[in-house]
Design a protein around this motif. Structure first.
Motif, PDB file in Angstrom:
ATOM      1  N   ASN A  62       0.845  -1.191   0.000  1.00 62.91           N
ATOM      2  CA  ASN A  62       0.000   0.000   0.000  1.00 62.91           C
ATOM      3  C   ASN A  62       0.882   1.243   0.000  1.00 62.91           C
ATOM      4  OD1 ASN A  62       0.791   0.488   2.665  1.00 62.91           O
ATOM      5  ND2 ASN A  62      -1.129  -0.213   3.554  1.00 62.91           N
ATOM      6  N   ALA A  63       0.271   2.409  -0.055  1.00 67.74           N
ATOM      7  CA  ALA A  63       1.010   3.674  -0.172  1.00 67.74           C
ATOM      8  C   ALA A  63       1.828   4.004   1.079  1.00 67.74           C
ATOM      9  CB  ALA A  63       0.035   4.808  -0.480  1.00 67.74           C
ATOM     10  N   GLU A  64       1.483   3.441   2.215  1.00 69.77           N
ATOM     11  CA  GLU A  64       2.188   3.728   3.465  1.00 69.77           C
ATOM     12  C   GLU A  64       3.411   2.833   3.669  1.00 69.77           C
ATOM     13  OE1 GLU A  64      -1.408   3.171   3.748  1.00 69.77           O
ATOM     14  OE2 GLU A  64      -1.553   5.296   3.280  1.00 69.77           O
ATOM     15  N   GLY A  65       3.759   2.014   2.692  1.00 70.61           N
ATOM     16  CA  GLY A  65       4.914   1.130   2.827  1.00 70.61           C
ATOM     17  C   GLY A  65       4.603  -0.156   3.566  1.00 70.61           C
ATOM     18  N   GLN A  66       3.338  -0.445   3.746  1.00 70.77           N
ATOM     19  CA  GLN A  66       2.918  -1.670   4.416  1.00 70.77           C
ATOM     20  C   GLN A  66       2.580  -2.731   3.374  1.00 70.77           C
ATOM     21  OE1 GLN A  66      -0.365   0.213   6.431  1.00 70.77           O
ATOM     22  NE2 GLN A  66       0.710   0.101   8.401  1.00 70.77           N
ATOM     23  N   THR A  67       2.453  -3.974   3.839  1.00 71.17           N
ATOM     24  CA  THR A  67       2.105  -5.084   2.958  1.00 71.17           C
ATOM     25  C   THR A  67       0.907  -5.829   3.531  1.00 71.17           C
ATOM     26  OG1 THR A  67       4.411  -5.364   2.298  1.00 71.17           O
ATOM     27  CG2 THR A  67       2.939  -7.221   1.903  1.00 71.17           C
ATOM     28  N   LEU A  68      -0.101  -5.997   2.703  1.00 76.72           N
ATOM     29  CA  LEU A  68      -1.230  -6.845   3.077  1.00 76.72           C
ATOM     30  C   LEU A  68      -0.891  -8.246   2.587  1.00 76.72           C
ATOM     31  CD1 LEU A  68      -4.080  -7.279   4.206  1.00 76.72           C
ATOM     32  CD2 LEU A  68      -4.941  -6.805   1.907  1.00 76.72           C
ATOM     33  N   LEU A  69      -0.710  -9.158   3.518  1.00 82.74           N
ATOM     34  CA  LEU A  69      -0.365 -10.539   3.187  1.00 82.74           C
ATOM     35  C   LEU A  69      -1.609 -11.399   3.347  1.00 82.74           C
ATOM     36  CD1 LEU A  69       1.614 -12.870   2.593  1.00 82.74           C
ATOM     37  CD2 LEU A  69       2.082 -12.939   5.045  1.00 82.74           C
ATOM     38  N   THR A  70      -1.970 -12.094   2.278  1.00 79.73           N
ATOM     39  CA  THR A  70      -3.073 -13.047   2.319  1.00 79.73           C
ATOM     40  C   THR A  70      -2.498 -14.432   2.109  1.00 79.73           C
ATOM     41  OG1 THR A  70      -4.626 -11.424   1.428  1.00 79.73           O
ATOM     42  CG2 THR A  70      -5.270 -13.738   1.280  1.00 79.73           C
ATOM     43  N   TRP A  71      -2.818 -15.335   3.024  1.00 80.91           N
ATOM     44  CA  TRP A  71      -2.343 -16.712   2.981  1.00 80.91           C
ATOM     45  C   TRP A  71      -3.533 -17.597   2.637  1.00 80.91           C
ATOM     46  CZ3 TRP A  71       0.185 -19.348   7.868  1.00 80.91           C
ATOM     47  CH2 TRP A  71       0.661 -20.616   7.527  1.00 80.91           C
ATOM     48  N   ASN A  72      -3.516 -18.160   1.426  1.00 80.59           N
ATOM     49  CA  ASN A  72      -4.544 -19.093   0.991  1.00 80.59           C
ATOM     50  C   ASN A  72      -3.998 -20.505   1.112  1.00 80.59           C
ATOM     51  OD1 ASN A  72      -6.388 -17.034   0.129  1.00 80.59           O
ATOM     52  ND2 ASN A  72      -5.108 -16.751  -1.663  1.00 80.59           N
ATOM     53  N   VAL A  73      -4.671 -21.324   1.881  1.00 80.49           N
ATOM     54  CA  VAL A  73      -4.298 -22.726   2.029  1.00 80.49           C
ATOM     55  C   VAL A  73      -5.291 -23.525   1.185  1.00 80.49           C
ATOM     56  CG1 VAL A  73      -3.935 -24.634   3.629  1.00 80.49           C
ATOM     57  CG2 VAL A  73      -3.470 -22.287   4.358  1.00 80.49           C
ATOM     58  N   ASN A  74      -4.821 -24.038   0.056  1.00 76.13           N
ATOM     59  CA  ASN A  74      -5.661 -24.800  -0.864  1.00 76.13           C
ATOM     60  C   ASN A  74      -5.471 -26.283  -0.576  1.00 76.13           C
ATOM     61  OD1 ASN A  74      -6.413 -22.401  -2.377  1.00 76.13           O
ATOM     62  ND2 ASN A  74      -4.305 -22.417  -3.061  1.00 76.13           N
ATOM     63  N   ILE A  75      -6.572 -26.952  -0.229  1.00 75.24           N
ATOM     64  CA  ILE A  75      -6.514 -28.353   0.185  1.00 75.24           C
ATOM     65  C   ILE A  75      -7.338 -29.199  -0.772  1.00 75.24           C
ATOM     66  CG2 ILE A  75      -7.010 -29.978   2.059  1.00 75.24           C
ATOM     67  CD1 ILE A  75      -6.865 -27.504   3.957  1.00 75.24           C
ATOM     68  N   THR A  76      -6.719 -30.255  -1.285  1.00 72.60           N
ATOM     69  CA  THR A  76      -7.425 -31.229  -2.110  1.00 72.60           C
ATOM     70  C   THR A  76      -7.745 -32.425  -1.227  1.00 72.60           C
ATOM     71  OG1 THR A  76      -6.187 -30.507  -4.053  1.00 72.60           O
ATOM     72  CG2 THR A  76      -7.321 -32.620  -4.208  1.00 72.60           C
ATOM     73  N   LEU A  77      -9.028 -32.655  -1.027  1.00 78.36           N
ATOM     74  CA  LEU A  77      -9.476 -33.723  -0.136  1.00 78.36           C
ATOM     75  C   LEU A  77      -9.535 -35.061  -0.873  1.00 78.36           C
ATOM     76  CD1 LEU A  77     -12.442 -31.798   1.484  1.00 78.36           C
ATOM     77  CD2 LEU A  77     -10.224 -32.238   2.524  1.00 78.36           C
ATOM     78  N   ALA A  78      -9.264 -36.122  -0.151  1.00 87.09           N
ATOM     79  CA  ALA A  78      -9.427 -37.471  -0.703  1.00 87.09           C
ATOM     80  C   ALA A  78     -10.926 -37.697  -0.956  1.00 87.09           C
ATOM     81  CB  ALA A  78      -8.883 -38.503   0.268  1.00 87.09           C
ATOM     82  N   PRO A  79     -11.277 -38.567  -1.882  1.00 85.30           N
ATOM     83  CA  PRO A  79     -12.691 -38.738  -2.245  1.00 85.30           C
ATOM     84  C   PRO A  79     -13.531 -39.505  -1.226  1.00 85.30           C
ATOM     85  CG  PRO A  79     -11.329 -40.269  -3.491  1.00 85.30           C
ATOM     86  CD  PRO A  79     -10.389 -39.379  -2.712  1.00 85.30           C
ATOM     87  N   TYR A  80     -12.941 -39.913  -0.128  1.00 83.92           N
ATOM     88  CA  TYR A  80     -13.685 -40.671   0.869  1.00 83.92           C
ATOM     89  C   TYR A  80     -14.707 -39.780   1.563  1.00 83.92           C
ATOM     90  CZ  TYR A  80      -9.535 -43.484   0.102  1.00 83.92           C
ATOM     91  OH  TYR A  80      -8.515 -44.172  -0.472  1.00 83.92           O
ATOM     92  N   PRO A  81     -15.890 -40.327   1.876  1.00 79.54           N
ATOM     93  CA  PRO A  81     -16.928 -39.500   2.506  1.00 79.54           C
ATOM     94  C   PRO A  81     -16.478 -38.825   3.802  1.00 79.54           C
ATOM     95  CG  PRO A  81     -17.860 -41.589   1.795  1.00 79.54           C
ATOM     96  CD  PRO A  81     -16.368 -41.672   1.581  1.00 79.54           C
ATOM     97  N   TRP A  82     -15.739 -39.546   4.668  1.00 77.17           N
ATOM     98  CA  TRP A  82     -15.309 -38.967   5.940  1.00 77.17           C
ATOM     99  C   TRP A  82     -14.308 -37.835   5.731  1.00 77.17           C
ATOM    100  CZ3 TRP A  82     -14.683 -44.006   4.452  1.00 77.17           C
ATOM    101  CH2 TRP A  82     -13.393 -44.405   4.105  1.00 77.17           C
TER     102      TRP A  82
END
Length: 174
Positions: A122-142
């Motif tokens: 941003n203009a104030e010299g700060q950083t907006l950090l977004t952490w996306n954790v993308n998870i691929t689930l196994a096809p099992y119902p549980w």
């Protein structure tokens, strides 16, 4: 005998219904957390791109009973953590461009994950950090049903790690 038969039919019907519902649940989910850091993008990126700096903020790297092995081949960084039970956590830096860093995370017997760190100045010299954790689930119902609760279970841990990352970056900046 009749009551036991009705009980088993009811349990089987419930299990079949849950399995049918999970067909419609997504096999990929994303947990996302953000934090504003009082530092420029390059200072934040250094903490994320170099796995040796993860000891400053990532919980698995802070475990004293964990062995850490890091390696660099060409433009790709690797880190492998092995705990006292010989369970492994492998991290691979997949991509690091100006405002996006992507890390592949492989855990023994776990769902496949990628961490995507998006850094926005941003203009104030700060950083907006977004952490996306993308998870691929196994096809099992549980596994798919457990995916419904992952944000509530894991979200606070990611928030705590981001707060440690913020402190680590801001302490090296000032």
């Amino acid at each position: 005998m009749q009551k036991a038969k009705i009980f088993f039919i009811a349990v089987f019907t419930l299990f079949a219904f849950l399995c049918l519902i999970t067909v419609f649940l997504p096999s990929g989910i994303t947990i996302s957390r953000s934090i504003l850091i009082d530092a420029k993008v390059n200072k934040v990126a250094v903490q994320i791109e170099d796995f040796k700096n993860w000891k400053n903020w990532y919980p698995a790297f802070q475990n004293k009973n964990t062995r850490l092995y890091t390696s660099q081949r060409n433009d790709t960084s690797f880190a492998v953590l092995t705990d006292e039970k010989q369970q492994r956590l492998s991290l691979v830096l997949l991509q690091s461009v100006s405002r996006s860093i992507e890390v592949l995370v492989l855990k023994d017997n776990q769902n496949r994950q990628t961490y995507q760190f998006v850094l926005l100045p941003n203009a104030e010299g700060q950083t907006l950090l977004t952490w996306n954790v993308n998870i691929t689930l196994a096809p099992y119902p549980w596994k798919k049903i457990s995916g419904i609760f992952l944000d509530k279970i894991s979200g606070p841990q990611y928030e705590a790690a981001l707060l440690k990352l913020k402190r680590a970056v801001e302490n090296t900046t000032h």
